[in-house]
Write an enzyme that holds these catalytic residues in place. Structure first.
Site, short mmCIF file in Angstrom:
data_model
loop_
_atom_site.label_atom_id
_atom_site.label_comp_id
_atom_site.label_asym_id
_atom_site.label_seq_id
_atom_site.Cartn_x
_atom_site.Cartn_y
_atom_site.Cartn_z
N ASP A 162 11.47 5.38 -5.10
CA ASP A 162 11.89 4.21 -5.87
C ASP A 162 10.94 3.96 -7.03
O ASP A 162 9.94 4.64 -7.21
CB ASP A 162 11.91 2.98 -4.97
N LYS A 199 14.93 1.58 -8.72
CA LYS A 199 15.81 0.43 -8.90
C LYS A 199 14.95 -0.77 -9.28
O LYS A 199 14.00 -1.11 -8.61
CB LYS A 199 16.55 0.13 -7.60
N MET A 210 10.29 -11.07 -6.60
CA MET A 210 11.32 -10.70 -7.57
C MET A 210 11.87 -11.92 -8.32
O MET A 210 13.07 -12.04 -8.55
CB MET A 210 12.45 -9.92 -6.88
#
Length: 492
Positions: free
Chosen positions: A33, A55, A170
Site C-alpha cells: 500500500d 490507496k 484520516m
C-alpha cells in the site's frame, strides 16, 4: 501458498516487527500500500516481484475488490505473498476484509500485527495517550465518515462527553467540521488538540491548538494528509515531553537513485541523520546468460561489485559448485561491500583495494607484481575497460565474464523522475550508469537538476556526471554509502 497480511508500521521503518521483517525476506511477491517505506521494501530481494496497490483518499490506485483478486491469484499460483499495509492491518486497514475474502477462497493466511500510527504518531509528538489524572481511556475513530452524516455509525454526542483521549485518523480534510460537530455536541471548545502530519517520519510536523481553533490553525500550518488528530488533556504534556533532536540532515529531502534492492541501506542511513529519503531507482540489474568455467583454471579472480558476486555464485550453485571450487585461486575484491558479499558465500578475499575503484585494485602490492597469469573478471557489461587493459599490459590473460548489465528500470519514466526531483533538495548518484540514465530520462535536458545539490559516490561517477554537464557539489572520499553520509554531514 500462503498470504501474510502484514502491518508495515506507521512510517519509521525501525518500527517494523522482527516477525514481519523475516517474512518479507522470504516471500515470493510483495503487494504493498501507500506509505510503506523503501527501507521495508528493500528487505525483499531484487528478484521478488513488488506490486504497488497504494490507496489514499481521493486518488485510489487500485480498488479493493481488484486487490483481493490480485492477492488470490498470486497465492493460487503457489506463491508466498507479503501483503503490506501501513500501520496495523486491522486498524482501519481493511485487513479483516481481506482475511475474510481469503478464508472464503480457501487460501491459507496469517495476520501479522503492526504498530499503528494512532499510537505511534502521538507518542512521537510527545503525547502519551493515557496518563494518570489526565486520561484513563482511548478511543480511535476514522474521519472517513462525514461528521454531519445523519445515518452514520459514529455517536458524536457520546464522543463529545468522553473524558478520555480521542484519536481521529484520516481527517486532514475534515478538521474544521469534526471540531464543529464535537463542539456542537457539547465538547469543551478549549480542550487541547494536536494535529500530527507524516507521523514518525523524518519530516513529521505537528501543531498544538484547541478544538475551537483547530480548523484555522490547520489551515495556517498547511496541515495535510496523512494527519492524525489528537483531542484530550494529554496533549498538554507534549509541551514538556517532546524533544526534537537536531540531526545533521534535519529538514533535507534526498533522492536515492540506487537499484531498489540496494537502496534500503542508504535510506536507513539518511533517516538516521534526520533526512527524508525519496527512492527512485535509475538502475535495474538484468542478469545475463554466461558460460561458467571451473574457477581452478584461473590464477586470480577479481570481483569489482557485490552484484557480480551474488550473480556469479547463484550461477555456480545452480551448477552444483560452491566455495570449494576456488581452492588455490587468489581472490581480489574492490571494497568492503564486495568483501562482505564474498563472506556470505564462504570466501575470504585475499586482498582488498584501499581505493575502491579499478585503480585501487592495481595498486595492491600483489597486483603490481602480477604477470603472465590467467585472470577472471566477472563484471557488468559496459564497465570501464581500464582494469582489463591494465592487466593485459602486464602480460596477463584476462577473461571478462559479463554476468549482468544495468538498464533503466521498466517503471521509470520522465514524468515519474521529474516528480521525484520536485520533492528533493539533494540527489545522490552512485554509479556512472545512474547518471547516464538520469540524462536519458530527461531527454538530455539536465536543467531540471541544476537547482538541486548533487552528490557522487566517487571520482569515477563524478567524471561521468561532469561529462553529462552535471556538477556534483560533493564527492565521497570513501566510495560507499557511509562515505556519502560523511560528506553530506557538511551540507549547508
Amino acid at each position: 501458498m500462503k498470504v501474510y497480511l502484514i502491518g508495515a508500521g506507521p512510517g519509521d521503518p525501525r518500527l517494523l516487527t522482527l516477525k514481519a521483517a523475516d517474512i518479507i525476506k522470504q516471500c515470493d511477491v510483495v503487494v504493498y500500500d501507500d506509505l510503506v517505506s523503501p527501507e521495508i521494501l528493500g528487505l525483499a530481494g531484487d528478484e521478488v516481484q513488488k506490486i504497488y496497490v497504494g490507496k489514499r483518499a481521493g486518488r485510489d490506485y487500485m480498488k479493493q475488490p481488484r486487490i483481493n483478486t490480485l492477492v488470490m491469484d498470486l497465492a493460487q499460483k503457489g506463491q508466498v505473498v507479503a501483503r503490506l499495509k501501513g500501520g496495523d492491518p486491522c486498524v482501519f486497514g481493511r485487513g479483516g476484509e481481506e482475511a475474510m475474502f481469503l478464508k472464503e477462497c480457501g487460501i491459507p493466511f496469517e495476520i501479522v500485527p503492526g504498530v499503528t500510527s494512532a499510537i505511534a504518531g502521538p507518542v512521537y509528538a510527545g503525547i502519551p495517550l493515557t496518563y494518570r489524572g489526565y486520561s484513563s481511556s482511548l478511543r480511535i475513530i476514522t474521519a472517513h465518515e462525514d461528521p454531519y452524516k445523519a445515518d452514520g455509525f459514529l455517536d458524536w454526542s457520546l464522543m463529545a462527553k468522553d473524558s478520555g483521549t480521542l484519536v481521529i485518523l484520516m481527517g486532514a480534510s475534515r478538521i474544521a467540521s469534526i471540531a464543529s460537530r464535537l463542539i456542537g455536541e457539547g465538547m469543551d471548545p478549549l480542550i487541547p488538540c494536536a494535529l500530527v502530519q507524516e507521523a514518525t517520519t523524518p519530516v513529521q510536523r505537528y501543531c498544538i491548538t484547541t478544538l475551537q481553533d483547530a480548523g484555522k490553525d490547520a489551515e495556517r500550518a498547511k496541515i495535510a494528509s496523512p494527519c492524525i488528530i489528537v483531542i484530550g488533556r494529554v496533549v498538554e504534556l507534549s509541551r514538556t515531553l517532546y524533544t526534537k533532536e537536531r540531526l545533521p540532515l534535519s529538514g533535507k529531502t534526498v533522492l536515492v537513485t540506487r537499484p531498489l534492492h540496494l537502496s534500503s541501506n542508504m535510506a536507513r542511513l539518511l533517516t538516521s541523520m534526520g533526512a527524508c529519503p525519496v527512492v527512485y531507482p535509475l538502475i535495474e540489474l538484468r542478469e545475463l546468460g554466461f558460460d561458467l568455467v571451473d574457477p581452478v583454471v584461473y590464477d586470480v579472480f577479481i570481483f569489482t561489485s557485490q552484484n557480480a558476486v551474488d550473480m556469479y555464485f547463484a550461477r555456480m550453485y545452480s551448477e552444483g559448485l560452491d566455495a570449494r571450487a576456488f581452492k588455490g585461486v587468489k581472490i581480489i575484491c574492490i571494497g568492503p561491500k564486495t568483501r562482505q558479499a564474498l563472506k556470505r558465500y564462504g570466501i575470504m578475499a585475499d586482498f582488498m583495494a584501499e581505493d575502491y575503484r579499478a585503480e585501487g585494485v592495481m595498486a595492491i602490492p600483489y597486483m603490481r607484481k602480477l604477470k603472465g597469469k590467467r585472470v577472471c573478471l566477472p563484471r557488468a557489461r559496459g564497465a570501464r575497460p581500464w582494469l582489463k587493459e591494465a592487466l593485459e599490459d602486464k602480460g596477463n590473460l584476462v577473461d571478462e565474464i559479463f554476468v549482468y548489465e544495468t538498464i533503466i528500470p521498466h517503471d521509470a519514466d520522465k514524468a515519474g523522475f521529474e516528480r521525484a526531483l520536485d520533492q528533493v533538495d539533494i540527489v545522490i548518484f552512485t554509479s556512472p550508469s545512474g547518471a547516464r540514465n538520469a540524462a536519458k530520462l530527461l531527454d538530455g535536458d539536465i536543467s531540471r537538476l541544476k537547482d538541486r545539490s548533487l552528490a557522487a559516490i566517487g571520482p569515477v561517477t563524478q567524471h561521468a556526471m561532469e561529462a553529462l554537464g552535471m556538477h556534483p557539489e560533493w564527492v565521497a572520499a570513501q566510495y560507499t554509502d557511509e562515505g556519502i553520509m560523511a560528506i553530506l554531514k557538511e551540507a549547508p
